[in-house]
Write an enzyme that holds these catalytic residues in place. Structure first.
Site, short mmCIF file in Angstrom:
data_model
loop_
_atom_site.label_atom_id
_atom_site.label_comp_id
_atom_site.label_asym_id
_atom_site.label_seq_id
_atom_site.Cartn_x
_atom_site.Cartn_y
_atom_site.Cartn_z
N SER A 61 -11.24 -94.89 7.63
CA SER A 61 -10.91 -95.65 6.43
C SER A 61 -12.05 -95.75 5.42
O SER A 61 -11.80 -96.08 4.26
CB SER A 61 -10.47 -97.07 6.81
OG SER A 61 -9.08 -97.12 6.80
N LYS A 64 -11.73 -93.95 2.26
CA LYS A 64 -10.86 -94.48 1.19
C LYS A 64 -11.68 -95.01 0.00
O LYS A 64 -11.19 -95.11 -1.11
CB LYS A 64 -9.93 -95.56 1.76
CG LYS A 64 -8.96 -94.97 2.80
CD LYS A 64 -8.22 -96.03 3.60
CE LYS A 64 -7.40 -95.37 4.71
NZ LYS A 64 -6.81 -96.35 5.64
N TYR A 189 -4.82 -86.60 3.29
CA TYR A 189 -5.21 -87.89 3.87
C TYR A 189 -5.89 -87.69 5.23
O TYR A 189 -6.96 -88.24 5.50
CB TYR A 189 -3.96 -88.79 3.99
CG TYR A 189 -4.25 -90.07 4.73
CD1 TYR A 189 -4.90 -91.14 4.10
CD2 TYR A 189 -3.89 -90.22 6.07
CE1 TYR A 189 -5.20 -92.31 4.78
CE2 TYR A 189 -4.18 -91.39 6.77
CZ TYR A 189 -4.83 -92.43 6.12
OH TYR A 189 -5.12 -93.58 6.80
N TYR A 241 -9.88 -104.66 6.69
CA TYR A 241 -8.50 -104.89 7.12
C TYR A 241 -8.15 -106.38 7.05
O TYR A 241 -8.62 -107.08 6.15
CB TYR A 241 -8.26 -104.36 8.56
CG TYR A 241 -8.86 -103.01 8.83
CD1 TYR A 241 -8.46 -101.90 8.10
CD2 TYR A 241 -9.81 -102.82 9.82
CE1 TYR A 241 -8.99 -100.63 8.35
CE2 TYR A 241 -10.35 -101.56 10.08
CZ TYR A 241 -9.94 -100.48 9.33
OH TYR A 241 -10.47 -99.26 9.58
N VAL A 259 -11.86 -96.85 11.74
CA VAL A 259 -11.62 -96.91 13.19
C VAL A 259 -12.47 -95.90 13.99
O VAL A 259 -12.42 -95.89 15.21
CB VAL A 259 -10.11 -96.76 13.55
CG1 VAL A 259 -9.30 -97.92 13.02
CG2 VAL A 259 -9.56 -95.42 13.09
#
Ligand code: GLU
Length: 305
Positions: A61, A64, A189, A241, A259
C-alpha cells in the site's frame, strides 16, 4: 541519532512475536517474522540505519503514495478528487461493503484498495507498460534509488490470488467507477504494489515528501509542495488503514503502511523514517515497526501532531 535508532530497534524486536506475516498473498507468507529494521534520512542529507534496514520487501500500500502523487501531478486535484474521496474509513483496506452501500459508489480515499484501483485506471499513459514505467520512475526519484523494480514472484502471487481486488474492480466497472479492461487495470495495481524497496529507501522517500518534493540526497525537485501537503494530510487521516486515528494519537507522524511490513513516515522540515517488520497486527500494520515510531516520537520528541 545512530545510537538511539539502534537501541530503539533492539528494544522493539520482541514485538515481532506478537504479529503475523500477511499470508493472503502467499508469497508474502514466506517473510521472516522476526526481521526488523529502520532508517532515518534527515533533510540535511544524513542517513542513520539499524537492524534489517537494507532488506528488500514489497511496498504494497505504500506504493499508493506514488500513484496518488503521479495522478495529482498529471491530472490535478479537481479530477483526482472527483474520482476518489479524501475521507477516512473505519473499514479494512479491502472492504467491499462501504463501496456498495455509498451512493455514488466512489472510493472513500486513494489509500484503500478500491481508491488505488481507480487511480491505476485514470493515470493518463498510453498503455500498462507506460503507466508502470511512470510509476517506477517516480518511485526511483522519490527514493533516489535507480535500481527499484517489481518483485515478479510477489506480483504473480498477487495476480493469481487477488480475488478481493477483482471483486472491487469488477464492482467499480459495473458502476462506471472505472473505464477500460478490468484485468489490465488490476495488472497495473498488482505490479505497483509489488515494487521492492528497503527501509532506507522509504526513509529517503519520506524525507523527499517532508521537504515539499525536493529529494535532499539527489537535490532533484520531484513533486510540488502542494502535492506533498495533500499526500501528508492523507497519510495522517488514512495512511495506516482503520488504525489511522490511533497512529495520529500515539505516534503523531504522517505515516503510510503496507502489508509487506513497511511503514514510511514523513516529518515536514525534519526527516523521513522508514521501518520494516513483516509481522503485522490485525489491521495490517507492522507491530514492531509501529512501536519503533512510537518510541522515537515519545522519547525523542519526533511527534509533529
Ligand atoms: N496489494 C495489497 C492488496 O491489494 C495491498 C494491501 C496493503 O498493503 O494494504 O491487498
Amino acid at each position: 541519532m545512530q545510537m538511539i535508532l539502534e537501541q530503539t530497534v533492539k528494544a522493539c524486536s520482541p514485538w515481532c512475536t506478537t504479529g503475523k506475516v500477511a499470508s493472503y498473498i502467499p508469497e508474502l507468507g514466506k517473510a521472516d517474522t522476526m526481521a526488523l529494521g529502520a532508517a532515518i534520512a534527515d533533510v540535511k542529507g544524513n542517513i542513520y540505519t539499524a537492524g534489517d534496514y537494507d532488506q528488500l520487501f514489497t511496498m504494497q500500500s505504500i506504493s499508493k503514495v506514488v500513484t496518488l502523487s503521479l495522478a495529482l501531478m498529471e491530472l490535478g486535484e479537481e479530477i483526482v478528487f472527483s474520482k476518489v474521496g479524501m475521507e477516512a474509513v473505519a473499514d479494512p483496506f479491502n472492504s467491499i461493503m462501504r463501496l456498495e452501500m455509498d451512493k455514488p459508489h466512489k472510493p472513500h480515499n486513494p489509500f484503500i484498495n478500491s481508491g488505488a484501483i481507480v487511480l491505476a485506471s485514470i493515470l493518463p499513459y498510453s498503455d500498462n507498460d507506460a503507466k508502470m514505467d511512470a510509476i517506477l520512475d517516480m518511485t526511483r526519484q522519490l527514493t533516489g534509488n535507480t535500481s527499484i523494480n517489481v518483485n515478479k514472484e510477489v506480483y504473480m502471487s498477487e495476480k493469481f490470488t487477488g480475488e478481493r481486488n477483482r471483486a472491487l474492480a469488477y464492482f467499480l466497472s459495473s458502476t462506471q467507477g472505472i473505464d477500460g479492461d478490468v484485468e489490465e487495470i488490476l495488472d497495473v495495481y498488482f505490479r505497483h504494489c509489488s515494487m521492492e524497496v528497503s527501509a532506507k529507501d522509504l526513509a529517503v522517500m519520506g524525507a523527499t515528501i517532508a521537504e515539499d518534493g525536493r529529494n535532499p540526497y539527489t537535490e532533484e525537485e520531484v513533486l510540488s509542495p502542494e502535492i506533498c501537503r495533500i499526500v501528508r494530510a492523507l497519510m495522517v487521516t488514512c495512511g495506516t488503514y482503520d488504525g489511522s486515528g490511533e497512529f495520529a494519537v500515539r505516534i503523531g507522524m504522517p505515516c503510510k503502511s503496507g502489508v509487506g511490513g513497511g511503514i514510511m513516515a514523513s516529518l515536514p522540515g525534519m526527516m523521513g523514517i522508514g521501518v520494516f517488520g513483516p509481522a503485522l497486527d490485525y489491521r495490517g500494520n507492522s507491530v514492531a515497526g509501529a512501536r519503533i515510531l512510537e518510541m522515537l516520537a515519545e522519547e525523542n520528541g519526533l511527534r509533529i501532531l
